[in-house]
Design an enzyme around this catalytic site. Structure first.
Site, mmCIF file in Angstrom:
data_model
loop_
_atom_site.group_PDB
_atom_site.id
_atom_site.type_symbol
_atom_site.label_atom_id
_atom_site.label_comp_id
_atom_site.label_asym_id
_atom_site.label_seq_id
_atom_site.Cartn_x
_atom_site.Cartn_y
_atom_site.Cartn_z
ATOM 1 N N HIS A 109 0.869 -1.188 0.000
ATOM 2 C CA HIS A 109 0.000 0.000 0.000
ATOM 3 C C HIS A 109 0.898 1.227 0.000
ATOM 4 O O HIS A 109 1.539 1.532 0.996
ATOM 5 C CB HIS A 109 -0.927 -0.004 1.211
ATOM 6 C CG HIS A 109 -1.817 1.193 1.227
ATOM 7 N ND1 HIS A 109 -2.796 1.367 0.292
ATOM 8 C CD2 HIS A 109 -1.861 2.278 2.016
ATOM 9 C CE1 HIS A 109 -3.401 2.509 0.508
ATOM 10 N NE2 HIS A 109 -2.857 3.094 1.544
ATOM 11 N N ASP B 280 1.139 5.144 -0.354
ATOM 12 C CA ASP B 280 0.412 6.407 -0.395
ATOM 13 C C ASP B 280 1.150 7.405 -1.274
ATOM 14 O O ASP B 280 2.353 7.611 -1.108
ATOM 15 C CB ASP B 280 0.255 6.980 1.021
ATOM 16 C CG ASP B 280 -0.787 6.215 1.808
ATOM 17 O OD1 ASP B 280 -1.846 5.918 1.234
ATOM 18 O OD2 ASP B 280 -0.534 5.902 2.989
ATOM 19 N N ASP C 261 -7.934 1.615 1.723
ATOM 20 C CA ASP C 261 -7.577 2.556 2.792
ATOM 21 C C ASP C 261 -8.518 3.743 2.982
ATOM 22 O O ASP C 261 -8.532 4.328 4.060
ATOM 23 C CB ASP C 261 -6.139 3.058 2.575
ATOM 24 C CG ASP C 261 -5.492 3.525 3.873
ATOM 25 O OD1 ASP C 261 -5.960 3.079 4.949
ATOM 26 O OD2 ASP C 261 -4.552 4.324 3.843
ATOM 27 N N HIS D 166 -6.201 9.502 -1.150
ATOM 28 C CA HIS D 166 -6.938 9.514 0.126
ATOM 29 C C HIS D 166 -6.148 10.134 1.278
ATOM 30 O O HIS D 166 -6.648 10.126 2.414
ATOM 31 C CB HIS D 166 -7.413 8.104 0.482
ATOM 32 C CG HIS D 166 -6.295 7.097 0.599
ATOM 33 N ND1 HIS D 166 -5.837 6.380 -0.483
ATOM 34 C CD2 HIS D 166 -5.542 6.702 1.644
ATOM 35 C CE1 HIS D 166 -4.860 5.587 -0.094
ATOM 36 N NE2 HIS D 166 -4.651 5.764 1.196
HETATM 37 ZN ZN LIG Z 1 -3.238 4.955 2.401
#
Ligand SMILES: [Zn+2]
Length: 1113
Positions: free
Chosen positions: A151, A153, A267, A511
């Site tokens: 994951h 970001d 997420d 996000h």
């Molecule tokens: Zn995230």
């Protein structure tokens, strides 16, 4: 048989046209070879073209393809690598099919449909549902799918580049290698933004290896958006854009076989119905996420409803359904004790070692999966194996997972029923599909998200309000930039500039970007990058407007066209060009909306002696000089001498522009200065439909319908919630970037913001066309109520900040509008600016809510509008906003919107910084914003707010040209001052959602019906558009309709279908959201290129065009 096996690609065609005859079905345009019978796409390198033709029938391929070509690469035949091709001269050959080996297909998955009908050409074919690489589950066992993923970001605690160029990037590459080395499959979940960066650093050899992995089904991309978008604060236009660009870049890198079929939203902090709808339209077969309300999760787990059919739309019917999986574990991470970069104990399997721990670890895992499987209804179990951030040590992970698989399966010899293997989301979904169990449905959304009774993730709906507004500005400018690039026929010269803004605007949907849940330096970096890419797109707009404005064809190519200048600080009433006016200035207003608009220009000036000339050169009579409100003049951010704004109205045609001229002149003819007076008593202002009443303090009191005489009380109130300052241990949560938690005592009575000196100070500024009420409330809070006498919409323009925190208490500022409407605690909010969601105080449609937070638990995301209805009176009050905000209507007859937050504590979710934005001088952030208030009958209200919401997203872009003395008449002679790119405005219910360059002479075009089926008697009807008859600048001669992200031909796309019951569940309520409309879809008529669009449909086309003047030659 999967049709992709007969997909052929001709790569890198270099044509020597001087030595070779040109076949009759080819034409030369722009020095490039074009074949009208094939779909083509320009690759990233200039001069290289990729030609494709796909068919599921080999015979038809052979017949039609006596091809003049260079090299064939049968793309995805199993085991076959894409060949690297070089420069080859043009010669004639016939197509030689690549060997096609028989492929096992699972009977459980849908097979791609029949080939498209001539003359529609497929965009791509791909291996949707080719799960031949999946490990087959054992029907009699509990099948545990271990799914490695990362994951990443795109900015959060570090900036995008800090994450990418940190040590992680090298390990991530290792992770891709290692996972894909498994013969059983692997997946990559990197956001395409990162993968694209990585790809550019790779050798061609390495890229070829990656392509082969994808084509062989061993590496899978899921979701594939530029980022994993937030679902609360994002507008659907930007979600679609970011997903489209991610998919486009994946195809540019890998080829046509990379189309993702899984939505992966693990997420984001709550999930929207419109995002589910869009996921279905992207062609995804399933959607995975991890965060939902703790009460909902408990009930769903107990009833094995963690997988269900989410009905994404009540308007477009079954095609909006999407199978959805909610992760029941600790978010999307691995089981406790199995994080081999965290709490995971390495598996020591040397029997001689004193630390031998295989049995203990296997027991623990078996226990875990046995318990975990109780959440799900089938004998398939999805176990995400991941880390929050890029895997640092892929080898460590895979070594331990290899052992885990070996030793867990080894227990089967002792009668264990558990079968564990590497898998992907696609393989898991295929296995679940095979189980053919019947699912329940869900028609509402997953807002708000609470992770426990004190932790409502409703603060991020408002966090960083300036960044949230800037994202909207970015989108507005991006749309105008893309349109003008097409309309002016720039031919790819400005692709770099357009793409830079496209990509940063896509990053903003992440996000931890638009949500405001990043660290301050990351937020600053986002804003900086957005500003730079907007500046890049200014160059595109500059050249495009200049080119379109030139009257003669010859002038469109010369470089001496006037330069268009920009004022990006009109939000604080500052503009260098209008303030320094010394001769004359051409002001061009471009309208990116598909309908004509009436745009009110407000231009700061330092000299009142200005005459305004309209596009015909005639003087505009109604021009006014309004004072700039004091709180705006004193903004630290503002660098301007102007004390007044020149105000006039410009009617602008659909998708076109008008040019006005400002001219310095004798003071005698100056624009009219309105009357400014202090408020001394009650007063009223008229609009076409209302008398608007104010009290002697200048406060809004009521609206009276002039036709019926009906009076509606409407009082405005300003207040704040004191942010709770918890320790973040146990239930003592603090309010912060994510979480909204007011001090408990404020549940009933909160802090109303009173005037600074016990007296409201207000003044009225009156002109024949516009009245403003300037309202000073506190040093940090003021507003202007603006009443246009020709419109029933009331504008509220506010300035808020810096929020005072000298009392060491964080504050969250709200605006309220209190009416006497009977609402029963029911209110309505938009879903990503699109569908309308019904909300009710202390209530969730699918489970019984235990109310622990009466304020924050009733907050919802408001992207475009929030409304309350009085069903008996038949009236609706709607507030529209200019950015995403949190809002509620839980108090009777009231709408509340949170505009700004300044908090001195962190909420313990991960940012580890208080949400205390410094602003320009370090003393705290000041924001400016606008609301639009509409009161109307319920029957008329939707038409008003739908149209206004669209116009606000696509506001006109204003550019300026400085003209030398005496040059103004010249300008009129040589330039078009009134232009539209449309033959006719689009039907009033159709929105031109996307118009952008897709490849050479190929455009991406999206048309959207923006009404729901039950909203308007007149405009909820289907609408017909003929693509040939829309644009003046070019001829559309061919069109292919695709999925929403332009990856697949819509006619060949087949998504997995599942069995489901219609009942929501035992708590199902008779809600409008459960009522579904199942319209008949109308396909594109390929003869006249016309299409009939149903309510709430978005139709995506790749169209091929010829410039208009080619036809006239
Ligand atoms: Zn995230």
């Amino acid at each position: 048989m999967n049709s992709y096996r007969n997909c052929w690609e001709i790569k890198y065609v270099f044509v020597n046209t001087t030595t070779c005859p040109i076949p009759s079905n080819f034409s030369i345009m722009n020095g490039q070879l074009h074949d009208k019978s094939v779909h083509y796409r320009e690759s990233s390198s200039s001069g290289r073209f990729c030609y494709r033709r796909c068919s599921s029938k080999r015979s038809s391929l052979k017949r039609s393809w006596t091809v003049y070509l260079v090299l064939l690469a049968g793309i995805p035949a199993q085991g076959q690598k894409i060949q690297n091709t070089g420069h080859v001269d043009y010669f004639k050959t016939t197509l030689i099919p690549s060997p096609v080996s028989p492929t096992p297909t699972t009977s459980t998955t849908t097979t791609p449909g029949s080939p498209p009908q001539s003359p529609i050409k497929p965009v791509v074919n791909h291996h949707r549902c080719d799960n031949s690489r999946c490990t087959a589950p054992v029907p009699t066992k509990l099948n545990v799918h271990l799914v490695p993923h990362t994951h990443d970001d795109v900015g959060w605690l570090k900036t995008v580049d800090q994450y990418y160029y940190g040590s992680q990037s090298h390990h991530k590459v290792a992770g891709v290698h290692r996972c894909c080395g498994q013969s059983t499959g692997g997946s990559s979940t990197s956001s395409t933004a990162f993968f694209w960066k990585w790809w550019r650093d790779q050798s061609e050899e390495h890229r070829t290896q990656v392509r082969a992995l994808v084509n062989e089904g061993r590496l899978e991309f899921i979701s594939g958006g530029w980022v994993m978008h937030d679902e609360a604060n994002t507008h659907y236009q930007s979600i679609i854009d970011q997903m489209t660009w991610g998919h486009r870049r994946l195809q540019d890198m890998i080829g046509p076989c990379v189309v993702p079929t899984i939505g992966w939203q693990i997420d984001p902090f709550g999930h929207s119905r419109e995002s589910a709808h869009l996921s279905a339209m992207f062609g995804f077969d399933g959607l995975f996420f991890a965060r939902l309300d703790y009460q909902d999760k408990k009930l769903r787990s107990a009833e094995q409803r963690m997988e269900f059919i989410w009905q994404g739309s009540g308007d477009v019917g079954r095609s909006a359904n999407i199978w959805t999986h909610v992760m029941a574990g600790p978010l999307y991470g691995p089981p406790t004790g199995f994080d081999w970069e965290g709490d995971g104990e390495p598996i020591i399997d040397d029997p001689e070692s004193d630390d031998y721990n295989v049995n203990r670890i296997v027991d623990k895992f078996l226990d875990y999966v046995s318990n975990y499987s109780a959440n799900y209804a089938t004998n398939q179990l999805f176990i995400p194996m991941a880390h929050f951030h890029p895997i640092q040590s892929a080898n460590n992970w895979f070594t331990n997972m290899d052992k885990l698989i070996r030793y867990v399966n080894g227990r089967q010899r002792n009668g264990s029923n558990i079968n564990v293997f590497y898998s992907t989301p696609t393989c898991y979904l295929s296995a679940v599909h095979q189980s053919n169990n019947t699912l329940t449905t869900k028609a509402d959304d997953f807002f708000p998200y609470a992770s426990d009774g004190n932790t409502y993730w409703t603060g991020y709906y408002t966090s960083r309000p300036a960044l949230k507004r800037y994202e909207r500005v970015g989108n507005n400018f991006l749309q105008a930039c893309k349109q003008l690039d097409v309309l002016a026929g720039m031919g790819g010269v400005y692709d770099k500039e357009v793409t830079a803004l496209r990509e940063w605007q896509a990053v903003m949907q992440h996000h931890d970007a638009i949500t405001g849940t990043e660290k301050q330096h990351v937020a600053s970096d986002y804003a900086l990058k957005l500003a730079k890419s907007i500046a890049g797109c200014e160059r595109v707009v500059n050249r495009a407007v200049a080119k379109l404005a030139a009257k003669s064809m010859a002038n469109r190519t010369v470089q001496s066209l006037p330069e268009q200048l920009f004022c990006q600080q009109l939000n604080v009433s500052a503009c260098e060009w209008t303030e320094s006016l010394n001769t004359s200035l051409a002001v061009t207003v471009y309208n990116p909306y598909g309908q004509p608009v009436r745009h009110i220009l407000r231009l700061p000036i330092t000299n009142r002696s200005v005459q305004v000339l309209d596009p015909t050169g005639a003087a505009v009579n109604q021009t006014y000089v309004f004072p700039i409100p004091g709180p705006v003049l004193s903004l630290n951010e503002r660098d301007s001498e102007a004390l007044e704004e020149l105000v006039f109205e410009a009617p602008v045609p659909a998708l076109g522009f008008v040019t006005y001229t400002l001219k310095l002149q004798d003071a005698d003819d100056s624009p009219i200065a309105p009357v400014v007076r202090k408020v001394v008593g009650d007063f009223s202002v008229q609009t076409p439909g209302f008398d608007v009443f104010f009290d002697r303090n200048g406060r809004l009191q009521a609206l009276r319908f002039r036709d019926s005489g009906r009076n509606v009380s409407l009082r405005q109130e300003f207040a704040y919630y004191s942010s709770h300052s918890g320790t973040n241990s146990g239930p003592d949560r603090a309010s912060g970037a994510y979480i909204f938690l007011p001090e408990p005592k404020e549940f009933a009575t909160d802090n109303v913001i009173a005037p600074a000196d016990c007296n409201y100070r207000a003044q009225v500024v009156e002109s024949p066309v516009l009245t403003e009420v300037h309202h000073y409330i506190q040093k940090y809070l003021s507003q202007v109520i603006r009443i246009d006498h020709r419109s029933d919409t009331i504008e509220i323009d506010y300035t808020c900040g810096p929020i005072p925190v000298a009392d060491e208490s964080g504050k969250e500022i709200v605006f309220r509008w209190q009416t006497d409407l009977n609402t029963g605690g029911v209110f309505y909010t938009d879903s990503n600016g699109r569908q309308t969601m019904r909300r009710r105080r202390d209530y969730r449609p699918t489970y019984k809510l235990n109310v622990t937070q009466p304020v924050s638990g009733n907050y919802y995301p408001v992207n475009n509008w929030i409304a309350i209805w009085d069903e008996v009176a038949g009236l609706q009050l709607t507030m529209l906003n200019d950015r995403a905000q949190g809002g509620t209507g839980f108090r009777e007859g009231q709408i509340e919107l949170m505009v700004h937050r300044r908090i001195l504590h962190d909420d313990g979710i991960g940012v580890d910084e208080p949400l205390d934005e410094p602003g320009v001088d370090g003393n705290g952030l000041t924001i400016r914003g606008r609301f639009w208030l509409q009161l109307a009958t319920v029957a008329a209200a939707t038409e008003l707010h739908r149209e206004l919401a669209n116009r606000l997203m696509m506001e006109p872009v204003v550019t300026f040209n400085r003209l030398a003395k005496g040059q103004a008449p010249h300008y009129y002679k040589k330039h078009r001052t009134n232009y539209t790119a449309l033959y006719n405005p689009l039907p009033r219910n159709i929105h031109l959602l996307t118009l952008e360059r897709w490849a050479n002479r190929t455009l991406l075009l999206r048309l959207e019906h923006f009404y729901q089926w039950n909203e308007s008697r007149e405009w909820s009807a289907p609408a017909r558009v003929e693509l040939r008859d829309v644009f003046r600048e070019f001829v559309v001669y061919d069109a292919v309709e695709t999925t929403l992200s332009a990856t697949e031909n819509i006619l060949t796309t087949r998504r997995l279908q599942f069995r489901y019951t219609n009942a929501n569940n035992h708590l199902s309520q008779a809600f409008n959201q459960t009522h579904r409309f199942e319209p008949k879809r109308h396909e594109l008529n390929t003869t006249d290129l016309s299409v009939i669009i149903n309510p709430m449909e978005i139709r995506t086309f790749i169209v091929r065009i010829k410039p208009k003047y080619y036809c006239n030659m």
